[in-house]
Scaffold this motif. Sequence first.
Motif, PDB file in Angstrom:
ATOM      1  N   VAL A   1      47.725  41.325  31.453  1.00 36.23           N
ATOM      2  CA  VAL A   1      46.542  42.150  31.693  1.00 36.23           C
ATOM      3  C   VAL A   1      45.433  41.223  32.166  1.00 36.23           C
ATOM      4  O   VAL A   1      45.108  40.244  31.514  1.00 36.23           O
ATOM      5  CB  VAL A   1      46.111  42.885  30.409  1.00 36.23           C
ATOM      6  CG1 VAL A   1      44.860  43.696  30.653  1.00 36.23           C
ATOM      7  CG2 VAL A   1      47.222  43.754  29.892  1.00 36.23           C
ATOM      8  N   GLN A   2      44.820  41.551  33.313  1.00 38.94           N
ATOM      9  CA  GLN A   2      43.793  40.697  33.891  1.00 38.94           C
ATOM     10  C   GLN A   2      42.598  41.556  34.235  1.00 38.94           C
ATOM     11  O   GLN A   2      42.748  42.656  34.769  1.00 38.94           O
ATOM     12  CB  GLN A   2      44.329  40.002  35.138  1.00 38.94           C
ATOM     13  CG  GLN A   2      43.346  39.037  35.723  1.00 38.94           C
ATOM     14  CD  GLN A   2      43.950  38.268  36.889  1.00 38.94           C
ATOM     15  OE1 GLN A   2      45.115  38.478  37.250  1.00 38.94           O
ATOM     16  NE2 GLN A   2      43.167  37.389  37.466  1.00 38.94           N
ATOM     17  N   ASP A   3      41.393  41.066  33.900  1.00 36.90           N
ATOM     18  CA  ASP A   3      40.172  41.791  34.264  1.00 36.90           C
ATOM     19  C   ASP A   3      39.949  41.643  35.749  1.00 36.90           C
ATOM     20  O   ASP A   3      40.032  40.544  36.299  1.00 36.90           O
ATOM     21  CB  ASP A   3      38.953  41.216  33.515  1.00 36.90           C
ATOM     22  CG  ASP A   3      38.931  41.607  32.059  1.00 36.90           C
ATOM     23  OD1 ASP A   3      39.555  42.632  31.739  1.00 36.90           O
ATOM     24  OD2 ASP A   3      38.298  40.893  31.256  1.00 36.90           O
ATOM     25  N   MET A   4      39.585  42.726  36.371  1.00 36.41           N
ATOM     26  CA  MET A   4      39.368  42.738  37.805  1.00 36.41           C
ATOM     27  C   MET A   4      37.989  43.314  38.065  1.00 36.41           C
ATOM     28  O   MET A   4      37.467  44.086  37.271  1.00 36.41           O
ATOM     29  CB  MET A   4      40.422  43.582  38.507  1.00 36.41           C
ATOM     30  CG  MET A   4      41.843  43.070  38.319  1.00 36.41           C
ATOM     31  SD  MET A   4      42.078  41.436  38.989  1.00 36.41           S
ATOM     32  CE  MET A   4      42.020  41.737  40.713  1.00 36.41           C
TER      33      MET A   4
END
Length: 133
Positions: A11-14
Amino acid sequence: MSIRPSTFPPVQDMPPEGGFRKLDFRRLIPERGPKGWQIWFGASAAIMYGFYQIGKTNIGRNQQKLQERKVRYALAPVLQAESDREYLERELINLKREAEVMKEVPGWEVGKNPYFSGKWMPRAVNRLDRGIK
């Protein structure tokens, strides 16, 4: 029990769609202080004022020293006369004491210097018998 990292997708913040809004950095940066010529002018003014104060103080100190010197020169004859008077009083006391002590010595002249140097020298007339009164 631990979970293996390969079982869950990362999960990566974009950024939001369309990106973040633009920031105007020019308004947020404060001014960095006075300009170089202002610093130079201020420092030069402070130094010149300091030298002016030093010169004024030196003039006042020299005038004070001159006044003190004039007072000393004016008092010197008075102090010398007082010292001479005290010397003569002590000399008279010493001559009386010498006459009393040496009265039985034949050929002794009171006040005559036993050293024949040809120069006049003031005697050491300070009290040597401090313990005897």
